[in-house]
Design a protein around this motif. Structure first.
Motif, PDB file in Angstrom:
ATOM      1  N   GLN A 159      42.532  46.345  32.489  1.00  0.00           N
ATOM      2  CA  GLN A 159      41.247  47.024  32.290  1.00  0.00           C
ATOM      3  C   GLN A 159      40.551  47.288  33.628  1.00  0.00           C
ATOM      4  N   ASP A 163      39.643  50.978  35.075  1.00  0.00           N
ATOM      5  CA  ASP A 163      38.282  51.372  35.483  1.00  0.00           C
ATOM      6  C   ASP A 163      38.307  52.018  36.874  1.00  0.00           C
ATOM      7  N   THR A 180      44.628  47.198  24.586  1.00  0.00           N
ATOM      8  CA  THR A 180      43.999  48.497  24.390  1.00  0.00           C
ATOM      9  C   THR A 180      42.911  48.669  25.441  1.00  0.00           C
ATOM     10  N   LEU A 181      42.996  49.748  26.196  1.00  0.00           N
ATOM     11  CA  LEU A 181      42.042  49.987  27.288  1.00  0.00           C
ATOM     12  C   LEU A 181      40.795  50.692  26.774  1.00  0.00           C
ATOM     13  N   ASN A 182      39.664  50.315  27.328  1.00  0.00           N
ATOM     14  CA  ASN A 182      38.425  51.048  27.081  1.00  0.00           C
ATOM     15  C   ASN A 182      38.274  52.106  28.166  1.00  0.00           C
ATOM     16  N   THR A 183      38.269  53.363  27.753  1.00  0.00           N
ATOM     17  CA  THR A 183      38.121  54.446  28.730  1.00  0.00           C
ATOM     18  C   THR A 183      37.186  55.500  28.140  1.00  0.00           C
ATOM     19  N   PRO A 184      36.609  56.339  29.014  1.00  0.00           N
ATOM     20  CA  PRO A 184      35.766  57.424  28.499  1.00  0.00           C
ATOM     21  C   PRO A 184      36.579  58.351  27.604  1.00  0.00           C
ATOM     22  N   ARG A 185      35.861  59.068  26.754  1.00  0.00           N
ATOM     23  CA  ARG A 185      36.483  59.917  25.751  1.00  0.00           C
ATOM     24  C   ARG A 185      37.409  60.999  26.345  1.00  0.00           C
TER      25      ARG A 185
ATOM     26  N   HIS B  23      42.434  47.036  14.820  1.00  0.00           N
ATOM     27  CA  HIS B  23      41.287  47.449  15.638  1.00  0.00           C
ATOM     28  C   HIS B  23      39.995  47.315  14.846  1.00  0.00           C
ATOM     29  N   GLN B  26      38.993  43.771  14.498  1.00  0.00           N
ATOM     30  CA  GLN B  26      38.414  43.270  15.758  1.00  0.00           C
ATOM     31  C   GLN B  26      36.954  43.694  15.906  1.00  0.00           C
ATOM     32  N   ARG B  27      36.649  44.861  15.368  1.00  0.00           N
ATOM     33  CA  ARG B  27      35.263  45.351  15.438  1.00  0.00           C
ATOM     34  C   ARG B  27      34.400  44.711  14.349  1.00  0.00           C
ATOM     35  N   TRP B  40      42.182  57.947  12.460  1.00  0.00           N
ATOM     36  CA  TRP B  40      42.767  57.317  13.635  1.00  0.00           C
ATOM     37  C   TRP B  40      44.246  57.685  13.779  1.00  0.00           C
TER      38      TRP B  40
END
Lengths: 205, 205
Positions: A159, A163, A180-185, B23, B26-27, B40
């Motif tokens: 992650q 970033d 699972t990576l958090n990234t901008p849309r 997912h 997890q949320r 999804w």
């Protein structure tokens, strides 16, 4: 219809159609019906026609698709008829394997730089490339106009590195890290996960 | 409906549904509608319901699916609620990366033996395993009841090794070699190909 309105799943299916068409071409076939393409890709003929219709008129009613022509068109749509520069982050065993992978040496996707955070690895070589420190990430990405990165770092670092890549302007990430990576849309991430692939095969055993 | 009549693409989609559900769990969500699952996975709600209906009745009209229950059911259907023994062929850089991959050490898929044709590698270690010569393939596969193999050999060797694996009784192959393998109909092959994944991202650049 504008390009952005095409669902991602259609884009993914186009690569499957392309593989199917190339297989058929190898078998010496010249024309493909939506039924034949769909059978291989696991979707209905109507879905094949609908997917392709997002991008134009490629076949003729009752005559099917000319395979060579459709391959060229799909490659153009997917923009894989041109060369792309990638960077690789992570010079461990996986990074070494990727650097030796033929397609990244002679194909359309070329790894132009390799980075690692380990000072012991920096300045050593992997394949034909010198391993660069993470501090040079921004400079190289800007200089070489790189938009695609391969992430071959441990899950714990993934992650943070993602970033950094996003901050430097990378918009496509192929990640081997099992998180699972958090990234901008507007950043696209694909995952390579052997376990996910294995999970689709045990059903048959 | 018998199991063998379920199309392969449905089996693949089940793993996508499972990821989606995990997912959502997890949320902190507890119930999922076919619309949410489908969004999804890139398929219609009707397709989600149809896919699941091959295996039973898992939701209630208008109430959706209970996420924890559906996860358990899909894991059971896919047979990933049990442990599986794998072998790995190819102890190069990629083989080393795979042996160090956490999921193959502590997860449900366990690599129980590693093989390589290079005499210089045989009897050396990769991770916790000793590399075995190809001559011991049949013996180990029979002894350990192995049905799944990971192929991490060069493209030039892949078909020959796949033939050996099939002859020894392997029925699922996960191949990293960038060639299409010829195998009997009852042998399932999945391919891991970074270029194919990259080809689904350049469209957006």
């Amino acid at each position: 219809m504008t390009q952005t309105s095409v669902p991602d799943v259609v884009i993914r299916r186009l690569t499957t159609y392309l593989q199917t068409l190339k297989h058929m071409a190898q078998r010496g076939e010249h024309v493909a019906s939506s039924t034949e393409i769909g059978r291989w890709a696991g979707v209905s003929p109507a879905q094949v026609r609908k997917d392709l219709s997002h991008f134009g008129e490629f076949g003729r009613q009752g005559l099917g698709y000319e395979i060579g022509f459709l391959c060229t068109q799909i490659e153009r749509i997917l923009k894989i008829d041109q060369d792309w520069r990638l960077i690789l982050v992570g010079a461990g065993a996986l990074g070494h394997a990727l650097m030796n992978y033929g397609a990244f040496v002679t194909g359309r996707f070329q790894i132009v730089a390799v980075f690692d955070s380990d000072p012991a690895k920096v300045n050593t070589r992997v394949g034909q490339r010198e391993i660069l420190p993470m501090e040079r990430l921004a400079e190289i990405i800007a200089e070489r106009h790189v938009e695609i990165a391969i992430l071959a770092v441990p899950a714990t670092a993934a992650q943070h590195v993602a970033d950094q890549l996003v901050a430097c302007g990378v918009r496509s990430i192929l990640s081997y890290a099992p998180i699972t990576l958090n990234t901008p849309r507007d950043v696209h991430v694909r995952y390579i996960d052997p376990v996910a692939s294995l999970q689709t095969m045990t059903y048959y055993l």
